[in-house]
Design a protein around this motif. Sequence first.
Motif, mmCIF file in Angstrom:
data_model
loop_
_atom_site.group_PDB
_atom_site.id
_atom_site.type_symbol
_atom_site.label_atom_id
_atom_site.label_comp_id
_atom_site.label_asym_id
_atom_site.label_seq_id
_atom_site.Cartn_x
_atom_site.Cartn_y
_atom_site.Cartn_z
ATOM 1 N N ALA A 1 1.096 3.994 -3.031
ATOM 2 C CA ALA A 1 0.811 5.417 -2.793
ATOM 3 C C ALA A 1 1.953 6.294 -3.294
ATOM 4 O O ALA A 1 1.716 7.358 -3.878
ATOM 5 N N ASP B 1 -5.243 12.059 -7.811
ATOM 6 C CA ASP B 1 -4.425 12.047 -6.593
ATOM 7 C C ASP B 1 -4.751 13.240 -5.735
ATOM 8 O O ASP B 1 -4.999 14.299 -6.153
ATOM 9 N N THR C 1 1.688 8.947 -6.915
ATOM 10 C CA THR C 1 1.729 10.383 -6.676
ATOM 11 C C THR C 1 1.853 11.109 -8.017
ATOM 12 O O THR C 1 2.715 10.797 -8.834
ATOM 13 N N ASP D 1 0.829 -1.210 0.000
ATOM 14 C CA ASP D 1 0.000 0.000 0.000
ATOM 15 C C ASP D 1 0.863 1.260 0.000
ATOM 16 O O ASP D 1 0.572 2.220 -0.717
ATOM 17 N N GLN D 2 1.943 1.258 0.765
ATOM 18 C CA GLN D 2 2.819 2.417 0.823
ATOM 19 C C GLN D 2 3.554 2.605 -0.508
ATOM 20 O O GLN D 2 3.706 3.726 -0.992
#
Length: 108
Positions: free
Chosen positions: A99, A108, A103, A95-96
């Motif tokens: 993300a 976003d 970006t 998930d990190q």
Amino acid sequence: MFDLINTVMGWLRKTTRSAQTRLGEAPDDHVHAFWDHLDELEWAEGRAEHLAEEAARAAREQAWAKLADEERDAIIVWCDDLNAQGRLVDHPFYDQWLALRMTGYVGD
């Protein structure tokens, strides 16, 4: 002859099950209570799975927050390598990584 047919038909009408019977017995509240019980069990299992997933996600986010910047960068590079191999979804910090990689994209 007609009396015989009427008698037999009368017997058959008495032995046929009506729409109100279920497996030979009248539907009672215990049947509906059992169905409600099964629904509650299914809901409780789904809720428990959801809470377990939320707890695991929170633990991963805490672990990510505790990492130093160098460790985060190393994990992102490692995730990039796993992504190239098609095995990234199994990584705990997916998930990190997603993300960070998303970006700047629309939405976003």
